[in-house]
Design an enzyme around this catalytic site. Sequence first.
Site, PDB file in Angstrom:
ATOM      1  N   ARG A 196       0.988  -1.183   0.014  1.00 31.12           N
ATOM      2  CA  ARG A 196      -0.111  -0.018  -0.198  1.00 31.12           C
ATOM      3  C   ARG A 196       1.019   1.343  -0.058  1.00 31.12           C
ATOM      4  O   ARG A 196       0.390   2.364   0.172  1.00 31.12           O
ATOM      5  CB  ARG A 196      -1.018  -0.050   1.364  1.00 31.12           C
ATOM      6  CG  ARG A 196      -1.755  -1.382   1.211  1.00 31.12           C
ATOM      7  CD  ARG A 196      -2.874  -1.193   2.048  1.00 31.12           C
ATOM      8  NE  ARG A 196      -3.791  -2.543   1.927  1.00 31.12           N
ATOM      9  CZ  ARG A 196      -4.567  -2.962   0.700  1.00 31.12           C
ATOM     10  NH1 ARG A 196      -4.803  -2.167  -0.077  1.00 31.12           N
ATOM     11  NH2 ARG A 196      -5.026  -4.130   0.962  1.00 31.12           N
ATOM     12  N   HIS A 244      -1.460  -5.680 -10.782  1.00 32.88           N
ATOM     13  CA  HIS A 244      -2.468  -5.099 -11.480  1.00 32.88           C
ATOM     14  C   HIS A 244      -2.347  -3.913 -12.509  1.00 32.88           C
ATOM     15  O   HIS A 244      -1.590  -3.184 -12.356  1.00 32.88           O
ATOM     16  CB  HIS A 244      -3.262  -4.527 -10.369  1.00 32.88           C
ATOM     17  CG  HIS A 244      -3.700  -5.319  -9.230  1.00 32.88           C
ATOM     18  ND1 HIS A 244      -4.420  -4.921  -8.062  1.00 32.88           N
ATOM     19  CD2 HIS A 244      -3.569  -6.640  -8.926  1.00 32.88           C
ATOM     20  CE1 HIS A 244      -4.452  -6.080  -7.260  1.00 32.88           C
ATOM     21  NE2 HIS A 244      -3.762  -7.125  -7.888  1.00 32.88           N
TER      22      HIS A 244
HETATM   23 FE    FE Z   1      -5.581 -11.801  -6.848  1.00 34.71          FE
HETATM   24 FE    FE Z   2      -3.631  -8.864  -7.039  1.00 29.14          FE
END
Ligand code: FE
Ligand code: FE
Length: 275
Positions: free
Chosen positions: A37, A107
């Site tokens: 994070r 991501h």
């Molecule tokens: Fe995942």
């Molecule tokens: Fe992930």
Amino acid sequence: MRYLGCHLSASDGNLAMVRTAQSIGANTFAFFTRNPRGSKAKAEDPADCVAAMDALKQLNFGKLVAHGAYTMNLCTADPEARAFAASVLCDDLRRMAALPGNYYNFHPGSHVGQGTETGISQIVDALKLAMAPGYPVTVLLETMAGKGSEIGGKFEELKAIIDGVGSEQIGVCLDTCHVWDGGYDIVNDLDGVLQEFDRVVGLNRLCALHLNDSKNVFGSHKDRHECIGDGNLGLATFEKIINHPALAGLPMILETPNELSGYQKEIALLRSMEK
Ligand code: FE
Ligand code: FE
Ligand code: ZN
């Protein structure tokens, strides 16, 4: 061979993670390359990487699936923040070269109103810059739930990134919770979803799985993980997944809401369903 594992804390180093994985019946694992994070990474330890690589080989582990920080958005609208994200990607890939042959998953990003096409081209630009020829790690794009302006909720978007980068060393990590939330019905038609993946992306690009049940209903675009068997995917779906011939040999990583003992139980549960 089934390679099952979970997310582990990287704080004690790579060799420690191999030992922890072994102690809970895992034969692969995932870890965050830096604070998930934030962006801070810990000091590098080449000797630890060498020792971990030796142990992985000795124990016949499957490929590891490292995970980039959630905060790394390669297609954020602000050019300075985007350049920073690209520099984080470069640094992650450089660090991962000390663990050759493994995977680095992340991501793809959220285009935050710039549009999918612009987002995809920004992700492609960052990857092209970061991935040097001969680079020893395969980079994986994670399938996303399609929350907000997330890119990667549709197989076509992942394919566009892969084509844009044009490297053999880019693939996909399929997250079971994300694809379900994203509108791919792996509960009632796992075969159909895998055929669709094959048609759009190609199963040869499918390199790893994240095994998560989902707290959400089909197509919710939400992304909230549940423990295996306790959500809307259910045990029968995971039994099909771990025994599916098209998925044999891929590292499968649990990202369920668990401590180590919970992961140990889920790995044992999954192994008990192997046919
Ligand atoms: Fe995942
Ligand atoms: Fe992930
Ligand atoms: Zn998720």
